[in-house]
Scaffold this motif. Structure first.
Motif, PDB file in Angstrom:
ATOM      1  N   ILE A  99       0.836  -1.195   0.000  1.00  0.00           N
ATOM      2  CA  ILE A  99       0.000   0.000   0.000  1.00  0.00           C
ATOM      3  C   ILE A  99       0.877   1.253   0.000  1.00  0.00           C
ATOM      4  O   ILE A  99       1.868   1.330   0.730  1.00  0.00           O
ATOM      5  CB  ILE A  99      -0.913   0.023   1.246  1.00  0.00           C
ATOM      6  N   ALA A 100       0.484   2.221  -0.823  1.00  0.00           N
ATOM      7  CA  ALA A 100       1.136   3.532  -0.824  1.00  0.00           C
ATOM      8  C   ALA A 100       0.055   4.597  -0.691  1.00  0.00           C
ATOM      9  O   ALA A 100      -1.009   4.494  -1.320  1.00  0.00           O
ATOM     10  CB  ALA A 100       1.940   3.752  -2.090  1.00  0.00           C
ATOM     11  N   ILE A 101       0.319   5.641   0.133  1.00  0.00           N
ATOM     12  CA  ILE A 101      -0.656   6.709   0.364  1.00  0.00           C
ATOM     13  C   ILE A 101       0.077   8.045   0.272  1.00  0.00           C
ATOM     14  O   ILE A 101       1.181   8.203   0.835  1.00  0.00           O
ATOM     15  CB  ILE A 101      -1.312   6.598   1.760  1.00  0.00           C
ATOM     16  N   SER A 102      -0.533   9.023  -0.411  1.00  0.00           N
ATOM     17  CA  SER A 102       0.094  10.345  -0.515  1.00  0.00           C
ATOM     18  C   SER A 102      -0.973  11.421  -0.563  1.00  0.00           C
ATOM     19  O   SER A 102      -2.149  11.146  -0.872  1.00  0.00           O
ATOM     20  CB  SER A 102       0.976  10.425  -1.766  1.00  0.00           C
ATOM     21  N   SER A 103      -0.559  12.644  -0.248  1.00  0.00           N
ATOM     22  CA  SER A 103      -1.471  13.791  -0.299  1.00  0.00           C
ATOM     23  C   SER A 103      -0.667  15.055  -0.544  1.00  0.00           C
ATOM     24  O   SER A 103       0.471  15.199  -0.066  1.00  0.00           O
ATOM     25  CB  SER A 103      -2.252  13.914   1.016  1.00  0.00           C
ATOM     26  N   THR A 104      -1.270  15.982  -1.275  1.00  0.00           N
ATOM     27  CA  THR A 104      -0.630  17.286  -1.480  1.00  0.00           C
ATOM     28  C   THR A 104      -0.829  18.185  -0.265  1.00  0.00           C
ATOM     29  O   THR A 104      -0.186  19.228  -0.137  1.00  0.00           O
ATOM     30  CB  THR A 104      -1.203  17.968  -2.736  1.00  0.00           C
ATOM     31  N   ASN A 105      -1.756  17.803   0.620  1.00  0.00           N
ATOM     32  CA  ASN A 105      -1.975  18.519   1.871  1.00  0.00           C
ATOM     33  C   ASN A 105      -0.932  18.050   2.876  1.00  0.00           C
ATOM     34  O   ASN A 105      -0.850  16.864   3.207  1.00  0.00           O
ATOM     35  CB  ASN A 105      -3.397  18.245   2.373  1.00  0.00           C
ATOM     36  N   ALA A 106      -0.137  18.988   3.355  1.00  0.00           N
ATOM     37  CA  ALA A 106       0.992  18.622   4.220  1.00  0.00           C
ATOM     38  C   ALA A 106       0.537  17.896   5.480  1.00  0.00           C
ATOM     39  O   ALA A 106       1.163  16.915   5.916  1.00  0.00           O
ATOM     40  CB  ALA A 106       1.790  19.879   4.593  1.00  0.00           C
ATOM     41  N   GLY A 135       0.158   9.676   5.134  1.00  0.00           N
ATOM     42  CA  GLY A 135       1.052   9.312   4.035  1.00  0.00           C
ATOM     43  C   GLY A 135       1.911   8.100   4.377  1.00  0.00           C
ATOM     44  O   GLY A 135       2.375   7.937   5.511  1.00  0.00           O
ATOM     45  N   PHE A 136       2.133   7.248   3.369  1.00  0.00           N
ATOM     46  CA  PHE A 136       3.002   6.079   3.573  1.00  0.00           C
ATOM     47  C   PHE A 136       3.665   5.723   2.254  1.00  0.00           C
ATOM     48  O   PHE A 136       3.011   5.505   1.230  1.00  0.00           O
ATOM     49  CB  PHE A 136       2.217   4.871   4.076  1.00  0.00           C
ATOM     50  N   ASP A 137       5.003   5.668   2.290  1.00  0.00           N
ATOM     51  CA  ASP A 137       5.815   5.298   1.135  1.00  0.00           C
ATOM     52  C   ASP A 137       6.593   4.039   1.514  1.00  0.00           C
ATOM     53  O   ASP A 137       7.399   4.066   2.454  1.00  0.00           O
ATOM     54  CB  ASP A 137       6.773   6.440   0.776  1.00  0.00           C
ATOM     55  N   PRO A 138       6.336   2.902   0.825  1.00  0.00           N
ATOM     56  CA  PRO A 138       7.059   1.667   1.176  1.00  0.00           C
ATOM     57  C   PRO A 138       8.572   1.837   1.171  1.00  0.00           C
ATOM     58  O   PRO A 138       9.288   1.130   1.902  1.00  0.00           O
ATOM     59  CB  PRO A 138       6.606   0.678   0.092  1.00  0.00           C
ATOM     60  N   ALA A 139       9.047   2.793   0.360  1.00  0.00           N
ATOM     61  CA  ALA A 139      10.496   3.010   0.304  1.00  0.00           C
ATOM     62  C   ALA A 139      10.995   3.816   1.496  1.00  0.00           C
ATOM     63  O   ALA A 139      12.189   3.775   1.827  1.00  0.00           O
ATOM     64  CB  ALA A 139      10.866   3.730  -0.995  1.00  0.00           C
ATOM     65  N   ALA A 140      10.093   4.574   2.150  1.00  0.00           N
ATOM     66  CA  ALA A 140      10.467   5.366   3.328  1.00  0.00           C
ATOM     67  C   ALA A 140       9.370   5.214   4.373  1.00  0.00           C
ATOM     68  O   ALA A 140       8.594   6.143   4.627  1.00  0.00           O
ATOM     69  CB  ALA A 140      10.661   6.833   2.947  1.00  0.00           C
ATOM     70  N   PRO A 141       9.241   4.034   4.977  1.00  0.00           N
ATOM     71  CA  PRO A 141       8.090   3.720   5.829  1.00  0.00           C
ATOM     72  C   PRO A 141       8.009   4.534   7.121  1.00  0.00           C
ATOM     73  O   PRO A 141       6.959   4.563   7.750  1.00  0.00           O
ATOM     74  CB  PRO A 141       8.289   2.228   6.145  1.00  0.00           C
ATOM     75  N   ALA A 142       9.085   5.239   7.513  1.00  0.00           N
ATOM     76  CA  ALA A 142       9.057   5.985   8.777  1.00  0.00           C
ATOM     77  C   ALA A 142       8.890   7.487   8.556  1.00  0.00           C
ATOM     78  O   ALA A 142       9.097   8.276   9.480  1.00  0.00           O
ATOM     79  CB  ALA A 142      10.335   5.715   9.568  1.00  0.00           C
ATOM     80  N   ALA A 143       8.480   7.910   7.355  1.00  0.00           N
ATOM     81  CA  ALA A 143       8.411   9.334   7.042  1.00  0.00           C
ATOM     82  C   ALA A 143       7.221  10.024   7.684  1.00  0.00           C
ATOM     83  O   ALA A 143       7.225  11.236   7.853  1.00  0.00           O
ATOM     84  CB  ALA A 143       8.363   9.534   5.522  1.00  0.00           C
ATOM     85  N   MET A 157       1.781   7.163   9.813  1.00  0.00           N
ATOM     86  CA  MET A 157       1.258   5.846   9.426  1.00  0.00           C
ATOM     87  C   MET A 157       2.395   4.829   9.486  1.00  0.00           C
ATOM     88  O   MET A 157       3.476   5.044   8.927  1.00  0.00           O
ATOM     89  CB  MET A 157       0.664   5.909   8.014  1.00  0.00           C
ATOM     90  N   ARG A 158       2.170   3.721  10.188  1.00  0.00           N
ATOM     91  CA  ARG A 158       3.221   2.724  10.378  1.00  0.00           C
ATOM     92  C   ARG A 158       2.781   1.352   9.837  1.00  0.00           C
ATOM     93  O   ARG A 158       1.611   0.995   9.867  1.00  0.00           O
ATOM     94  CB  ARG A 158       3.558   2.576  11.867  1.00  0.00           C
ATOM     95  N   GLN A 159       3.746   0.609   9.356  1.00  0.00           N
ATOM     96  CA  GLN A 159       3.502  -0.766   8.911  1.00  0.00           C
ATOM     97  C   GLN A 159       3.556  -1.678  10.119  1.00  0.00           C
ATOM     98  O   GLN A 159       4.552  -1.728  10.833  1.00  0.00           O
ATOM     99  CB  GLN A 159       4.549  -1.175   7.869  1.00  0.00           C
ATOM    100  N   THR A 160       2.463  -2.427  10.351  1.00  0.00           N
ATOM    101  CA  THR A 160       2.428  -3.377  11.470  1.00  0.00           C
ATOM    102  C   THR A 160       2.616  -4.813  11.003  1.00  0.00           C
ATOM    103  O   THR A 160       3.052  -5.658  11.786  1.00  0.00           O
ATOM    104  CB  THR A 160       1.099  -3.261  12.225  1.00  0.00           C
ATOM    105  N   VAL A 161       2.274  -5.085   9.750  1.00  0.00           N
ATOM    106  CA  VAL A 161       2.531  -6.409   9.150  1.00  0.00           C
ATOM    107  C   VAL A 161       3.067  -6.159   7.748  1.00  0.00           C
ATOM    108  O   VAL A 161       2.450  -5.440   6.952  1.00  0.00           O
ATOM    109  CB  VAL A 161       1.255  -7.269   9.071  1.00  0.00           C
TER     110      VAL A 161
END
Length: 457
Positions: free
Chosen positions: A186-193, A200-208, A211-215
């Motif tokens: 899953i990837a999530i993004s928004s133009t709203n800061a 927001g969640f980017d699999p390449a930068a999961p701690a940005a 939102m955190r990955q639990t599994v």
């Protein structure tokens, strides 16, 4: 004349009873039509029984016309981590299946929110695998419940729910990919800061963000006879020819054993199913053409030319001679008994299946150049059962006869009703006339009695 509302009231005669008897006498004219229609309906029902029996035989013959019927395999799995099913393209053998990892779906969880907290407004873009969609948060849906419902309404590869973790800010949005495997991240993004930070969640930068990955998304890892295999699903198709594997647990170091072998019992069962269907058909035809000398009771299709034609075509088809080692059913232990049914010599049939299955298959299926026994029989049965075929023609004629009898019955009933109505009118007139005559007679009697009294004074 005065109107009589009930027959016989004026005259004292049992005209109503007489009218009922006359109506019964007239209704006797309907009995031959009713009996003839019942006879046709019984015959139509009999053809229905015959058609069902022929359909069952055709279904059994169709199964024997399929080469895959004679390639049936049985599978046996030793172990609890894997279950397997095989089709006719699988190759008999023994396979070691080791599972080191199960496929799993990715799960993400948001930070905590107070109940009924507003999330802000703006657009969130979601993607998972090949699916992508956007959700706009506004004053009507900018809560966790609103966002959850909007995600689920998309039905696009992500399932959303809300979990209460019991903290001061207990509400957490949980997103789970509906498909397993690493390609379904899953990837999530928004133009709203603010929304980007919160969801927001980017699999390449999961701690940005929050939102955190639990599994983590994970592929299944397994090996078959030492050959490594990766699958995005625990339902593994195509890794082993003709076999579907369902992984339920890991068994690293203790592989499950899959044994595939030819299923002679299933092959024999298909042949036995054909024999059973043929014998059932023979029983049906015997009942439909039976005759009891003592009672005179006869089957509905006794002497019927259509049924005789069916029997003749079946006899010819059952006597077809094929090519190869088995030219006749009797060559493999299936013989015709005196009562017209088929009997199986189990020992001979088992020997044919176990020792010369190719020839058994060739007898029933035939070759690309020439159809076998089952195909020829299916052709005959098709000519009997299909639209415009023998049975359809016979039953259509009966349907037409029943329809005509119905019309004749209606006309006869209308004629009877008209006759009874005429009788009723005549009886009403008679009732009125007799009533008037009785009244006149009574009046004259009274006058004569009065005159006699005066003369005798």
């Amino acid at each position: 004349m005065p109107t009589i509302t009930s027959l016989g009231v004026g005259s004292g005669l049992d005209l109503s009873g007489l009218l009922d008897e006359l109506e019964k006498a007239e209704s006797v004219k309907l009995e031959p039509i009713t009996e003839q229609r019942a006879s046709y309906k019984a015959k139509l029902s009999a053809f229905g029984k015959l058609e069902n029996a022929l359909d069952s035989l055709r279904e059994a013959a169709t199964a024997l016309d399929d080469s895959e019927t004679f390639q049936a395999l049985s599978s046996q799995m030793q172990g609890d981590a894997v279950s397997a099913s095989a089709d006719s393209t699988a190759v008999p053998g023994r396979y070691q299946v080791e599972v080191t990892a199960l496929a799993q779906s990715q799960t993400l969880a948001s930070g905590g929110f107070e109940e009924a907290a507003e999330l802000g407004t703006g657009e969130l873009a979601f993607s998972v695998g090949e699916e992508a969609f956007s959700i706009t948060l506004d004053a009507d849906n900018n809560t966790l419940e609103g966002l959850r419902d909007a995600i689920n309404a998309e039905g696009a590869g992500i399932s959303a729910s809300i979990i209460n973790d019991g903290s001061a800010t207990p509400q957490r949005l949980v997103l789970t990919a509906t498909e397993t495997g690493e390609t379904n991240q899953i990837a999530i993004s928004s133009t709203n800061a603010a929304l980007q930070t919160t969801f927001g969640f980017d699999p390449a930068a999961p701690a940005a963000g929050d939102m955190r990955q639990t599994v983590a998304a994970q592929n299944a890892q397994l090996s078959v006879n030492g050959i490594a295999i990766t699958s995005t699903s625990n339902h593994v198709e195509g890794a082993l020819q003709g076999v579907t594997l369902d992984l339920t647990a890991t068994n690293e170091g203790a592989a499950d054993t899959l044994t595939l072998s030819r299923d002679d019992a299933a092959i024999k069962g298909s042949i036995e199913g054909f024999v059973k269907a043929y014998n059932s058909l023979q029983g049906t035809m015997s009942n439909l053409t039976s005759f009891d000398v003592e009672t005179g009771a006869a089957g509905e299709l006794l002497g019927n030319s259509t049924l005789r034609g069916v029997e003749s075509q079946l006899r010819n088809a059952m006597g077809d001679v094929g090519e190869g080692d088995y030219g006749l059913l009797s060559n493999m232990g299936i013989s015709l008994a005196l009562d017209g049914t088929l009997e199986i010599d189990d020992e001979a049939l088992d020997e044919a299946i176990e020792g010369n299955l190719d020839s058994v298959s060739a007898f029933f299926v035939g070759s690309e150049e020439q159809g076998g026994f089952a195909a020829n029989l299916e052709t005959v049965l098709g000519s009997l059962l299909e639209d415009g075929g023998t049975l359809d023609t016979a039953t259509s004629g009966i349907d037409t006869s029943i329809e005509r009898l119905g019309e004749r019955y209606t006309r006869m009933q209308e004629s009877i009703d008209a006759t009874v109505d005429r009788y009723r009118t005549q009886f009403a007139d008679l009732d009125s006339l007799v009533s008037q005559m009785n009244s006149t007679s009574s009046y004259l009697t009274q006058q004569f009695d009065s005159l006699n009294t005066q003369l005798n004074q």
